[in-house]
Design a protein around this motif. Sequence first.
Motif, PDB file in Angstrom:
ATOM      1  N   TRP A   1       0.736  -1.265   0.042  1.00  0.00           N
ATOM      2  CA  TRP A   1      -0.009   0.115  -0.056  1.00  0.00           C
ATOM      3  C   TRP A   1       0.833   1.282   0.004  1.00  0.00           C
ATOM      4  CZ3 TRP A   1      -4.325  -2.390  -1.424  1.00  0.00           C
ATOM      5  CH2 TRP A   1      -4.509  -3.683  -0.850  1.00  0.00           C
ATOM      6  N   THR A   2       0.256   2.351   0.175  1.00  0.00           N
ATOM      7  CA  THR A   2       0.881   3.722   0.317  1.00  0.00           C
ATOM      8  C   THR A   2       1.488   4.246   1.433  1.00  0.00           C
ATOM      9  OG1 THR A   2      -0.496   4.319  -1.919  1.00  0.00           O
ATOM     10  CG2 THR A   2       0.606   5.892  -0.811  1.00  0.00           C
ATOM     11  N   ARG A   3       2.640   4.490   1.283  1.00  0.00           N
ATOM     12  CA  ARG A   3       3.376   5.252   2.719  1.00  0.00           C
ATOM     13  C   ARG A   3       3.516   6.554   2.319  1.00  0.00           C
ATOM     14  NH1 ARG A   3       9.271   6.928   3.241  1.00  0.00           N
ATOM     15  NH2 ARG A   3       9.326   7.394   5.235  1.00  0.00           N
ATOM     16  N   TYR A   4       3.327   7.622   3.521  1.00  0.00           N
ATOM     17  CA  TYR A   4       3.521   8.857   3.443  1.00  0.00           C
ATOM     18  C   TYR A   4       4.605   9.202   4.546  1.00  0.00           C
ATOM     19  CZ  TYR A   4      -0.959   8.927   0.975  1.00  0.00           C
ATOM     20  OH  TYR A   4      -1.829   8.727  -0.045  1.00  0.00           O
ATOM     21  N   ASP A   5       5.499  10.061   4.112  1.00  0.00           N
ATOM     22  CA  ASP A   5       6.736  10.619   5.208  1.00  0.00           C
ATOM     23  C   ASP A   5       5.936  11.796   5.771  1.00  0.00           C
ATOM     24  OD1 ASP A   5       8.533  11.478   6.884  1.00  0.00           O
ATOM     25  OD2 ASP A   5      10.129  11.550   5.237  1.00  0.00           O
TER      26      ASP A   5
END
Length: 288
Positions: free
Chosen positions: A250-254
Amino acid sequence: MTQITKCIIPAAGFGTRFLPATKAQPKEMLPIVDKPVIQYLVEEAVASGIKDIIIITGRGKRSIEDHFDASFELEKTLVEKGKTKELALVESISNLANIAYVRQPLPRGDWDAILRAKHFMWNEPFLVLFGDDLVDGEIPAARQLIEAYQRKNSTVIALEKVSDDKVSSYWIIEAKDSDNKLHTVNKFLEKPKASETTSRLGVIGKYVLSPDIFDYLEKAPAGKDWEIRLADAFELMRQEKDIYGLEIEWTRYDTGDKLGFLKASIDFALKRDDLWEDLKEFLKAKSL
């Protein structure tokens, strides 16, 4: 099967990348739309079967405790105004999990923070979630790590494939063997140049740690800034037992990065029934 029911969330940093907003407000309380980052982490842990959460705080972090506490005055006002939806929302926050707080008196790094929670662990494996990493997907990243730990009964760290230009911003692992997206760690590299390794497996701030990690943290030497280094403790452990890295789906955000924070805010808003249509039109107009 090993049951993992405890989580540590280090939240004692200064948040200098978001100054001046974080001068008097914890970076963990900055909202993605209308929910603070740290609440997303608590909800991720709870959705992964965690019952007890230890948040490591420091000076100026009192608002984190207040956020997860009951608020009699606010709840009374909402009752009087008949705002039942808002009341249910506020009450649900204080009932998410059993949350305890430990103070880190000096900024000696995240691993000093984890050591301060040792007496809560009772020789059990546990989850660690750092405040800069949000993963949006059907299966919580924490649950993916827990399931990998239950398969291997050994420490598992979260990984993300990074582009060449981002390699020098991450700890990179080199693997000695791989099983699909689960890799056995052969070496930890501290923010190497892209030319120094062929690996693009970057470490992100989510882990399931075996309880003996505390032994290695206590053995690991402190650096010149008196911080206990992640890689040193992991390297000591790796010499005696396998450590695994799991590529998270899935999508990871910093959210510790300004652009990453903005991307998360936009993407999460676009999933909201009350916001997505107007926001989409606004973004279209800006792109013309």
